[in-house]
Design an enzyme around this catalytic site. Structure first.
Site, PDB file in Angstrom:
ATOM      1  N   ILE A   1      -6.821  -4.916  20.508  1.00 12.36           N
ATOM      2  CA  ILE A   1      -7.598  -5.987  19.896  1.00 12.36           C
ATOM      3  C   ILE A   1      -6.702  -7.219  19.791  1.00 12.36           C
ATOM      4  O   ILE A   1      -5.506  -7.103  19.461  1.00 12.36           O
ATOM      5  CB  ILE A   1      -8.080  -5.569  18.476  1.00 12.36           C
ATOM      6  CG1 ILE A   1      -8.793  -4.192  18.522  1.00 12.36           C
ATOM      7  CG2 ILE A   1      -8.958  -6.644  17.851  1.00 12.36           C
ATOM      8  CD1 ILE A   1     -10.035  -4.101  19.365  1.00 12.36           C
TER       9      ILE A   1
ATOM     10  N   VAL B   1       0.803  -1.233   0.000  1.00 10.47           N
ATOM     11  CA  VAL B   1       0.000   0.000   0.000  1.00 10.47           C
ATOM     12  C   VAL B   1       0.834   1.280   0.000  1.00 10.47           C
ATOM     13  O   VAL B   1       0.298   2.361  -0.230  1.00 10.47           O
ATOM     14  CB  VAL B   1      -0.967   0.040   1.210  1.00 10.47           C
ATOM     15  CG1 VAL B   1      -2.133  -0.910   1.031  1.00 10.47           C
ATOM     16  CG2 VAL B   1      -0.231  -0.202   2.526  1.00 10.47           C
TER      17      VAL B   1
ATOM     18  N   TYR C   1       4.030   5.305  15.246  1.00  8.98           N
ATOM     19  CA  TYR C   1       2.697   4.714  15.050  1.00  8.98           C
ATOM     20  C   TYR C   1       1.588   5.696  15.443  1.00  8.98           C
ATOM     21  O   TYR C   1       0.634   5.913  14.679  1.00  8.98           O
ATOM     22  CB  TYR C   1       2.606   3.435  15.887  1.00  8.98           C
ATOM     23  CG  TYR C   1       1.312   2.671  15.736  1.00  8.98           C
ATOM     24  CD1 TYR C   1       1.088   1.849  14.632  1.00  8.98           C
ATOM     25  CD2 TYR C   1       0.316   2.759  16.703  1.00  8.98           C
ATOM     26  CE1 TYR C   1      -0.094   1.142  14.499  1.00  8.98           C
ATOM     27  CE2 TYR C   1      -0.865   2.044  16.579  1.00  8.98           C
ATOM     28  CZ  TYR C   1      -1.066   1.233  15.472  1.00  8.98           C
ATOM     29  OH  TYR C   1      -2.255   0.535  15.351  1.00  8.98           O
TER      30      TYR C   1
HETATM   31  P1  NAP Z   1      -2.063  -7.586  11.548  1.00 10.56           P
HETATM   32  O1  NAP Z   1      -2.654  -8.824  12.106  1.00 10.56           O
HETATM   33  O2  NAP Z   1      -0.593  -7.366  11.615  1.00 10.56           O
HETATM   34  O3  NAP Z   1      -2.566  -7.443  10.039  1.00 10.56           O
HETATM   35  C1  NAP Z   1      -2.110  -6.405   9.209  1.00 10.56           C
HETATM   36  C2  NAP Z   1      -2.195  -6.869   7.781  1.00 10.56           C
HETATM   37  O4  NAP Z   1      -1.663  -5.817   6.949  1.00 10.56           O
HETATM   38  C3  NAP Z   1      -1.346  -8.120   7.525  1.00 10.56           C
HETATM   39  O5  NAP Z   1      -2.037  -8.996   6.678  1.00 10.56           O
HETATM   40  C4  NAP Z   1      -0.111  -7.538   6.871  1.00 10.56           C
HETATM   41  O6  NAP Z   1       0.576  -8.447   6.018  1.00 10.56           O
HETATM   42  C5  NAP Z   1      -0.713  -6.405   6.070  1.00 10.56           C
HETATM   43  N1  NAP Z   1       0.291  -5.437   5.650  1.00 10.56           N
HETATM   44  C6  NAP Z   1       1.408  -5.039   6.316  1.00 10.56           C
HETATM   45  N2  NAP Z   1       2.114  -4.188   5.579  1.00 10.56           N
HETATM   46  C7  NAP Z   1       1.446  -4.029   4.414  1.00 10.56           C
HETATM   47  C8  NAP Z   1       1.681  -3.277   3.227  1.00 10.56           C
HETATM   48  N3  NAP Z   1       2.756  -2.509   3.076  1.00 10.56           N
HETATM   49  N4  NAP Z   1       0.769  -3.346   2.221  1.00 10.56           N
HETATM   50  C9  NAP Z   1      -0.309  -4.132   2.334  1.00 10.56           C
HETATM   51  N5  NAP Z   1      -0.580  -4.885   3.421  1.00 10.56           N
HETATM   52  C10 NAP Z   1       0.293  -4.826   4.450  1.00 10.56           C
HETATM   53  O7  NAP Z   1      -2.696  -6.274  12.234  1.00 10.56           O
HETATM   54  P2  NAP Z   1      -4.155  -6.011  12.828  1.00 10.56           P
HETATM   55  O8  NAP Z   1      -4.047  -6.061  14.298  1.00 10.56           O
HETATM   56  O9  NAP Z   1      -5.185  -6.807  12.128  1.00 10.56           O
HETATM   57  O10 NAP Z   1      -4.297  -4.460  12.436  1.00 10.56           O
HETATM   58  C11 NAP Z   1      -5.081  -4.009  11.357  1.00 10.56           C
HETATM   59  C12 NAP Z   1      -5.173  -2.487  11.448  1.00 10.56           C
HETATM   60  O11 NAP Z   1      -5.751  -2.126  12.707  1.00 10.56           O
HETATM   61  C13 NAP Z   1      -3.813  -1.798  11.400  1.00 10.56           C
HETATM   62  O12 NAP Z   1      -3.921  -0.581  10.692  1.00 10.56           O
HETATM   63  C14 NAP Z   1      -3.522  -1.509  12.851  1.00 10.56           C
HETATM   64  O13 NAP Z   1      -2.650  -0.437  13.016  1.00 10.56           O
HETATM   65  C15 NAP Z   1      -4.909  -1.215  13.366  1.00 10.56           C
HETATM   66  N6  NAP Z   1      -5.049  -1.361  14.816  1.00 10.56           N
HETATM   67  C16 NAP Z   1      -4.856  -2.571  15.410  1.00 10.56           C
HETATM   68  C17 NAP Z   1      -5.017  -2.668  16.779  1.00 10.56           C
HETATM   69  C18 NAP Z   1      -4.827  -3.959  17.506  1.00 10.56           C
HETATM   70  O14 NAP Z   1      -4.903  -3.957  18.754  1.00 10.56           O
HETATM   71  N7  NAP Z   1      -4.612  -5.075  16.854  1.00 10.56           N
HETATM   72  C19 NAP Z   1      -5.338  -1.544  17.533  1.00 10.56           C
HETATM   73  C20 NAP Z   1      -5.518  -0.329  16.890  1.00 10.56           C
HETATM   74  C21 NAP Z   1      -5.387  -0.248  15.521  1.00 10.56           C
HETATM   75  P3  NAP Z   1       1.631  -9.503   6.666  1.00 10.56           P
HETATM   76  O15 NAP Z   1       0.781 -10.641   7.146  1.00 10.56           O
HETATM   77  O16 NAP Z   1       2.541  -9.898   5.562  1.00 10.56           O
HETATM   78  O17 NAP Z   1       2.343  -8.778   7.767  1.00 10.56           O
END
Ligand code: NAP
Length: 246
Positions: free
Chosen positions: A187, A63, A154
């Site tokens: 989460i 992205v 972040y």
């Molecule tokens: P996650 O499990 O790490 O999933 C993130 C996904 O994005 C993974 O599939 C990852 O691919 C992909 N990704 C990473 N870099 C990328 C790139 N350059 N282009 C396209 N895809 C890419 O994270 P998540 O917890 O589901 O988080 C999803 C969103 O919610 C994020 O924006 C995060 O900041 C936000 N968020 C999460 C939390 C939490 O507590 N989990 C809290 C607040 C906000 P890979 O599998 O190859 O790494």
């Protein structure tokens, strides 16, 4: 919420929150493109949606790369004929205290978390503004509102998403496009699994509703904002954090 025949792109939808969003949209009858840096995860996640009777495609996308974003949006438009919904979900962390943070850790987090929202929204809006309809939902974070030690890069990227959301919302409201954000708290995903147990216990103490949230908790808020019924809501942030930040 009637989404029949609509088409969506979910970035970072190969796993975690993005995958749950893609699944919930598909359950509502939305054709979904899952764009993720990990092509195997994207393809596998998309394949799992076809049993729901919708079209689904898994595509490799970094992205943060403008040319890749342009090409992927063209491919999705060819496949689905339109893009009604964009969920800017892809995100990474590179946590460390400010004095130890390397410039490349700052840059990569800003590029993948924030610049990506600019790049993907720009491509989606080209198409949405012609049809005078669109829903963009950006994933921010509680860290944007509270700050979090070790997350200078972040939290800045996620706060930037809020300003960007409000500006795009104002610029394209007259074209029938709404732009909102969801700010998750802590989460249960791979992103939080890596936190030390002690940190997780401390975090839980700050959550009035107790415990970490689920990917479904976040996906429910995203689907609400992505629905045709949310047409009078724009430039807003829905907090999904168990009351951690009010
Ligand atoms: P996650 O499990 O790490 O999933 C993130 C996904 O994005 C993974 O599939 C990852 O691919 C992909 N990704 C990473 N870099 C990328 C790139 N350059 N282009 C396209 N895809 C890419 O994270 P998540 O917890 O589901 O988080 C999803 C969103 O919610 C994020 O924006 C995060 O900041 C936000 N968020 C999460 C939390 C939490 O507590 N989990 C809290 C607040 C906000 P890979 O599998 O190859 O790494």
């Amino acid at each position: 919420m009637d989404f029949t025949g609509q088409a969506a792109i979910v970035t970072g939808g190969g796993r975690g929150i993005g995958r749950a969003i893609a699944e919930k949209l598909a359950q509502k009858g939305v054709h979904v493109a899952i764009a993720d840096i990990n092509p195997d995860e994207a393809i596998e996640a998309a394949a799992s949606l076809t049993s729901l009777g919708v079209k689904a495609m898994g595509i490799k996308l970094d992205v943060s790369k403008a040319e890749e974003v342009k090409k992927v949006f063209e491919d999705v438009r060819k496949e689905f004929n339109k893009i009604d919904i964009l969920v800017n979900n892809a995100g990474i962390t590179k946590d460390t205290l400010l004095l130890r943070m390397k410039e490349e850790d700052w840059d990569s987090v800003m590029d993948i978390n924030l610049k990506s929202v600019f790049l993907c929204s720009r491509e989606a809006i080209k198409e949405m503004s012609q049809r005078r309809y669109g829903r963009i939902v950006n994933i921010s974070s509680v860290a944007a509102f509270m700050g979090n030690p070790g997350q200078a890069n972040y939290s800045a990227s996620k706060a930037g998403i809020v300003g960007l959301t409000k500006t795009i919302a104002r610029e394209y409201a007259s074209r029938g496009i709404t732009v909102n954000a969801v700010a998750p708290g802590f989460i249960q995903t791979a992103m939080t699994d890596i936190l030390p147990e002690k940190v997780k216990e401390e975090v839980k103490k700050q959550i009035p509703l107790g415990g970490l949230g689920t990917v479904e908790d976040v996906a429910n808020a995203v689907v609400f904002l992505a629905s045709p019924d949310s047409g009078y809501i724009t430039g807003q942030v829905i907090h999904v954090n168990g009351g951690m930040y009010m």
